[in-house]
Enzyme design. Sequence first.
Site, PDB file in Angstrom:
ATOM      1  N   ASP A  67       0.978  -1.163   0.022  1.00  0.00           N
ATOM      2  CA  ASP A  67      -0.094  -0.027  -0.044  1.00  0.00           C
ATOM      3  C   ASP A  67       0.761   1.416  -0.084  1.00  0.00           C
ATOM      4  O   ASP A  67       2.079   1.318   0.124  1.00  0.00           O
ATOM      5  CB  ASP A  67      -1.082  -0.036   1.188  1.00  0.00           C
ATOM      6  N   ASP A 136      -7.977  -2.400  14.245  1.00  0.00           N
ATOM      7  CA  ASP A 136      -9.255  -2.709  13.669  1.00  0.00           C
ATOM      8  C   ASP A 136      -9.303  -3.950  12.770  1.00  0.00           C
ATOM      9  O   ASP A 136     -10.284  -4.212  12.005  1.00  0.00           O
ATOM     10  CB  ASP A 136      -9.778  -1.433  12.732  1.00  0.00           C
ATOM     11  N   HIS A 138      -7.345  -4.493  10.057  1.00  0.00           N
ATOM     12  CA  HIS A 138      -6.973  -3.995   8.515  1.00  0.00           C
ATOM     13  C   HIS A 138      -5.582  -4.942   8.057  1.00  0.00           C
ATOM     14  O   HIS A 138      -4.722  -4.942   9.122  1.00  0.00           O
ATOM     15  CB  HIS A 138      -7.016  -2.503   8.345  1.00  0.00           C
ATOM     16  N   GLU A 143      -9.764  -1.677   4.946  1.00  0.00           N
ATOM     17  CA  GLU A 143     -10.271  -1.336   6.266  1.00  0.00           C
ATOM     18  C   GLU A 143     -11.713  -2.094   6.424  1.00  0.00           C
ATOM     19  O   GLU A 143     -12.228  -2.536   5.511  1.00  0.00           O
ATOM     20  CB  GLU A 143     -10.420   0.325   6.296  1.00  0.00           C
TER      21      GLU A 143
HETATM   22  C1  GLP Z   1      -0.412   0.333   8.515  1.00  0.00           C
HETATM   23  C2  GLP Z   1      -0.204  -0.490   7.282  1.00  0.00           C
HETATM   24  C3  GLP Z   1      -0.508  -1.907   7.514  1.00  0.00           C
HETATM   25  C4  GLP Z   1      -0.030  -2.312   8.942  1.00  0.00           C
HETATM   26  C5  GLP Z   1      -0.611  -1.410  10.066  1.00  0.00           C
HETATM   27  C6  GLP Z   1      -0.069  -2.029  11.270  1.00  0.00           C
HETATM   28  O1  GLP Z   1      -1.711   0.992   8.656  1.00  0.00           O
HETATM   29  N1  GLP Z   1      -0.698   0.038   6.105  1.00  0.00           N
HETATM   30  O2  GLP Z   1      -0.065  -2.609   6.595  1.00  0.00           O
HETATM   31  O3  GLP Z   1      -0.140  -3.565   9.278  1.00  0.00           O
HETATM   32  O4  GLP Z   1      -0.132   0.018   9.840  1.00  0.00           O
HETATM   33  O5  GLP Z   1       0.965  -1.437  11.721  1.00  0.00           O
HETATM   34  P1  GLP Z   1       1.979  -1.200  13.025  1.00  0.00           P
HETATM   35  O6  GLP Z   1       2.680  -2.785  12.476  1.00  0.00           O
HETATM   36  O7  GLP Z   1       2.747  -0.231  13.118  1.00  0.00           O
HETATM   37  O8  GLP Z   1       1.058  -1.799  14.015  1.00  0.00           O
END
Ligand code: GLP
Length: 236
Positions: A67, A136, A138, A143
């Site tokens: 992404d 959440d 995702h 989402e």
């Molecule tokens: C972002 C990314 C996701 C990732 C998520 C969790 O939103 N787009 O791909 O899994 O963060 O992040 P973290 O690993 O910092 O908890």
Amino acid sequence: MTFITVKTYEELSRKAANLIAAQVVMKPDCVLGLATGSSPLGTYANLAKLCEAGDVDFSAVTSVNLDEYVGLTGDNEQSYRYFMDHNLFAHINIRPEATYVPSGVSADPVEEGRQYDALIESLGGIDLQLLGIGLDGHIGFNEPDDCFTKETHPVELDESTIEANARFFASRDEVPRQAVTMGMGAIMGARKVLLIANGAAKKDILEKAFYGPITPQVPASILQLHPDVTVIFSEN
Ligand code: GLP
């Protein structure tokens, strides 16, 4: 599904890096699906070490990232392209031209998504997809929604995601409201999925995603239908 619980983030990071390295050793010209967020940072640092030690060779690997934020160019320090360049690609011997991240500044994000999916298909699909998970549920930036979206597509970020990701920006107002994300088609089409999550705060959502009902309201729950998923969770 294989669910591995470890004690520390360091252990999680070593295990995840070893699984990715094994993939590259077994298939040197594999396609790796890569993720951003804080969770993969330790994994990437370990991959850099393995590469430096000569234990894994990324010269024939292609990578496709999940992404990107809409509105950020790759030279913006908050962009996911910048994150990947600085936290992984600069430290391993992958060819820069074989690293793909969706564009966040395309004039036509829907068409951009189509082209990204066509690219993944032309590469023969993803051999191993690394994922984190949002609070959440995702994955990528898919989402909670009324349906799962198959294609790479533009999304509006949830308030909780904006809140969670604000820690990477100078202020909450600077967090982009939209992103482009790989859809469930490419993720579920990956031959292997490796999801990493660390910290007690992720425990509830992991339980919902992997042991609760399969619902687009918990996007990661779709992974229950994938034949080869490994989850590594560290409590600390
Ligand atoms: C972002 C990314 C996701 C990732 C998520 C969790 O939103 N787009 O791909 O899994 O963060 O992040 P973290 O690993 O910092 O908890």
